[in-house]
Design an enzyme around this catalytic site. Structure first.
Site, PDB file in Angstrom:
ATOM      1  N   ARG B  50       0.843  -1.193   0.000  1.00  9.93           N
ATOM      2  CA  ARG B  50       0.000   0.000   0.000  1.00  9.93           C
ATOM      3  C   ARG B  50       0.878   1.242   0.000  1.00  9.93           C
ATOM      4  O   ARG B  50       1.919   1.266   0.640  1.00  9.93           O
ATOM      5  CB  ARG B  50      -0.840   0.054   1.271  1.00  9.93           C
ATOM      6  N   ASP B  52       0.311   5.417   0.963  1.00 13.09           N
ATOM      7  CA  ASP B  52      -0.651   6.350   1.575  1.00 13.09           C
ATOM      8  C   ASP B  52      -1.163   7.355   0.549  1.00 13.09           C
ATOM      9  O   ASP B  52      -0.550   7.548  -0.506  1.00 13.09           O
ATOM     10  CB  ASP B  52       0.029   7.151   2.698  1.00 13.09           C
ATOM     11  N   TYR B 111      12.238   3.164  -1.420  1.00 11.84           N
ATOM     12  CA  TYR B 111      11.457   4.396  -1.244  1.00 11.84           C
ATOM     13  C   TYR B 111      12.405   5.595  -1.241  1.00 11.84           C
ATOM     14  O   TYR B 111      13.547   5.489  -0.797  1.00 11.84           O
ATOM     15  CB  TYR B 111      10.713   4.382   0.094  1.00 11.84           C
ATOM     16  N   ARG B 199       7.946   7.309   6.467  1.00 10.51           N
ATOM     17  CA  ARG B 199       7.625   8.665   6.912  1.00 10.51           C
ATOM     18  C   ARG B 199       8.145   8.923   8.322  1.00 10.51           C
ATOM     19  O   ARG B 199       8.579  10.049   8.639  1.00 10.51           O
ATOM     20  CB  ARG B 199       6.114   8.892   6.827  1.00 10.51           C
TER      21      ARG B 199
END
Lengths: 246, 246
Positions: B50, B52, B111, B199
Site C-alpha cells: 500500500r 498512503d 522508497y 515517513r
C-alpha cells in the site's frame, strides 16, 4: 526610490503568461497586486521578458522602484510571498543602480525544453514536459539543434504576432541536447529570443529528429527568409525560463 | 487464467492512496475499474504494498489474473491506460508464473523522500517535495539516516494502526542521503516496510539533522521498545515508491 531586482520562480500552468492582461491572471499582475498591498501604492513591475501561458520559470528577473522609505531589501521576498499564490515565489531581491533595467540591461537568457520521449507520458511529467511518443534519433536531434548556434536571421522561427519588422537577427551562444532515460533536455542560451522562438526551434528540431523533415529543411529556414515560417510550434508544457544573464 | 505483472506509475496527489476503499478514489480502484471494462468481468488487482494518500510511485508492482482468452500481453499497457486517468499509467506488463505473487514474492522495496531545504518552497516542488525551511546539518542528517541500516526492530517507527503485533523486525539494506542545491534526497532500500515506517524514519532523521533531537534519541528508539514511538511523521508530499525488488 530604490530600484530592486527581483528573481522570481513560477509554475506557469495556472497563469496566462507573464505579461499583465485585463484578466489579471498573469504573473506580473499577481506581483503588482502583492507589491501594491505591501507598499500602499501602485508599483510597476518591469520583467526581463514575457513568457507565454503555461511556461515555467526557474529564475525570471524583474525590477521595481519601491517607494521610500521601505523595508530592508532582505525582507522583500518573505513579505511579497506572503501575499502571492504559492505557485509564484520571489526567491531573491537585491538593490541595483538607477540605470539598471531588467529588460534592457539583460545580456541574454537561457531557456530549457524538457521532452518526454516514450510511448507513455509519466504521470509526474504532466504539464512539466512535452510528450513526444515517436522514436527520436538522438544524433539527428543533436545535429538539428546545433544548427541554431551562432548568429542567424531567425525570421522563420518567430511567430508573426509581435515580431519586430526587420530585426530578427539573434545570436545563440549554445544549443545543447542531453538524454537521461526517456527525458530529452534541450537548452538554448542566447542574447535574445523572438516571440515563440524557443517553441519554434524545439518544434523544428524534434520534427527533424523524428525523421519527418530533412536536415536541409531546418538549415534552409535559417538561411533564407523566402522559405517562410518553420511553423511547428512545440507546446508550452515543458518550456522553462532557466535564467536571465546580466 | 494467465497471471500478469503490471508496473504502474502514479501521481499520488489526486488519490486516497493505493488500496481499494469504499470511496473508490484509490489507484487500485481505478485499475480494477479499467481492467473490468476491458475484460468484461471483475478483475482483482494484487498490489506489492500500500502507499498512503499523496504518495507517488515511479514503479509500483501488482499482479492480476486475466480471463482467458485475452489480448497479447504487450497490448495491455495501452489498452488499460486508455481507460485510466492520466495521473495513473501502466508502464509495463509481463507474464509471470502462477506461483508469483506481487506482495509475497517481493524481496524488497526502494522508497525515496525528496526534501526541499530552503526558506521558500520552489513552486514546481509543490506536492513533489517535503518543505523543510530550517537549516539542516548534512553530516548529522547522513549519520542519522545511516543508523537505520541493518536489521532492527522498527517498532518505534511504525504507526500503531495496521502494525503487526510482535513482527516489527525489518532489514534496511541501504539508507542514503544526497544533496543537490536545495534538494535533499533520502533513499531507503529495505526488505519490507511497516505502516508509515518511511515517513517516521524520514521525520526522525530530519529532526536530528535540524539539531532538534540528539543522535542518541534516534538510536535509542531503534534499540529499545520502551522508548515508545518516534512520533515525527513526515508528510506524504515528497515520498516516492521507487521500485519493488523481486
Amino acid at each position: 526610490m530604490p530600484r530592486i531586482l527581483l528573481t522570481i520562480a513560477y509554475d506557469g500552468h495556472p497563469y496566462s503568461g507573464w505579461q499583465s492582461q485585463p484578466c489579471g491572471k498573469t504573473v506580473q499582475d499577481h506581483l503588482e497586486k502583492s507589491l501594491a498591498a505591501l507598499c500602499g501604492t501602485s508599483v510597476r513591475v518591469h520583467g526581463a521578458g514575457r513568457t507565454d501561458g503555461g511556461v515555467h520559470a526557474l529564475a525570471q528577473s524583474a525590477h521595481v522602484d519601491l517607494p521610500d522609505p521601505c523595508m530592508p531589501v532582505g525582507k522583500i521576498p518573505v513579505a511579497v510571498n506572503a501575499r502571492l499564490p504559492t505557485q509564484i515565489r520571489v526567491v531573491a531581491a537585491r538593490r541595483v543602480g538607477p540605470d539598471f533595467h531588467a529588460r534592457f540591461s539583460a545580456k541574454g537568457k537561457v531557456y530549457r525544453y524538457r521532452v518526454w520521449n516514450a510511448p507513455t507520458l509519466h504521470p509526474l511529467e504532466i504539464g512539466r514536459a512535452w510528450h513526444v511518443p515517436e522514436p527520436v534519433d538522438l544524433a539527428r536531434l543533436r545535429e538539428a539543434v546545433s544548427q541554431f548556434e551562432g548568429r542567424h536571421d531567425f525570421f522563420a522561427f518567430a511567430a508573426n504576432r509581435r515580431t519586430p519588422v526587420g530585426n530578427t537577427v539573434r545570436t545563440i551562444r549554445s544549443a545543447r541536447v542531453r538524454r537521461e532515460g526517456a527525458l530529452l533536455t534541450l537548452t538554448f542560451d542566447g542574447d535574445g529570443f523572438l516571440f515563440r522562438m524557443v517553441r519554434l526551434m524545439a518544434g523544428a528540431a524534434l520534427r527533424v529528429g523524428k525523421g519527418r523533415e530533412p536536415m536541409e529543411w531546418l538549415s534552409d529556414h535559417l538561411k533564407r527568409r523566402a522559405q517562410g515560417k518553420a511553423r511547428y510550434c512545440a507546446p508550452s508544457d515543458g518550456l522553462y525560463l532557466v535564467r536571465v544573464r546580466y
